[in-house]
Design an enzyme around this catalytic site. Structure first.
Site: not given
Ligand code: UDP
Ligand code: MG
Length: 141
Positions: A11, A51, A114, A117, A128
């Site tokens: 990320k 998302y 964070n 993913h 995805e």
């Protein structure tokens, strides 16, 4: 367990903090085969689409702002049980709860920022992977 593929993202916080190399080394050391890899920056609209499952959550706006704030590295990872194996390597979503040695414990900045993913099931992995990669960009054996 069967060979499986999952979508992994490094990320924007982890890219900005120069952790691409650390994370890719860990991926290889843990026995995944990288069958696709690309750096990309999502627009706000693309992040919202990626998302969309979280569209009704209170963190959706903050999450999609963050995910479109800078480049990510997208990877297709192959291994026996790749989906659970990659989620185990990432650690808990909240880095404060992530186990020692996991990628989120080591590299995350916050609950939202964070570091990584990972797909959470075979159906989401298929969605995805095709969200970011054409079949011709995936180099399996
Ligand atoms: N997230 C957040 N606040 C929350 C829950 C999630 O900011 O309370 C962010 C976080 O970046 C997380 C992403 O939204 O990785 C997607 O949430 P999900 O529950 O799917 O966690 P994941 O599958 O990434 O572990
Ligand atoms: Mg998720």
């Amino acid at each position: 367990m069967a060979q499986e593929r999952t979508l992994g993202l490094i990320k924007p916080d982890a890219v900005a903090n120069n952790h691409i190399g650390n994370i890719v080394k860990r991926v290889v050391d843990e026995g995944f085969t990288i069958v696709a890899l690309r750096m990309l920056r999502m627009s706000k609209a693309t992040a919202e689409q990626f998302y969309d499952v979280h569209a009704d959550k209170p963190f959706y706006g903050e999450l999609t702002d963050y995910m479109s704030s800078g480049p990510c590295v997208a990877m297709v990872l192959e291994a026996d049980g790749a989906i659970v194996k990659w989620r185990d390597l990432m650690g808990a979503t909240n880095p404060e709860k992530a186990a020692e040695g996991t990628l989120r414990k080591l590299y995350a900045e916050s609950f939202t920022m964070n570091a990584t993913h990972g797909s959470d099931a075979p159906e989401t992995a298929a969605r995805e992977i095709s969200f970011f990669f054409a079949t011709s960009e995936i180099f399996g054996r």
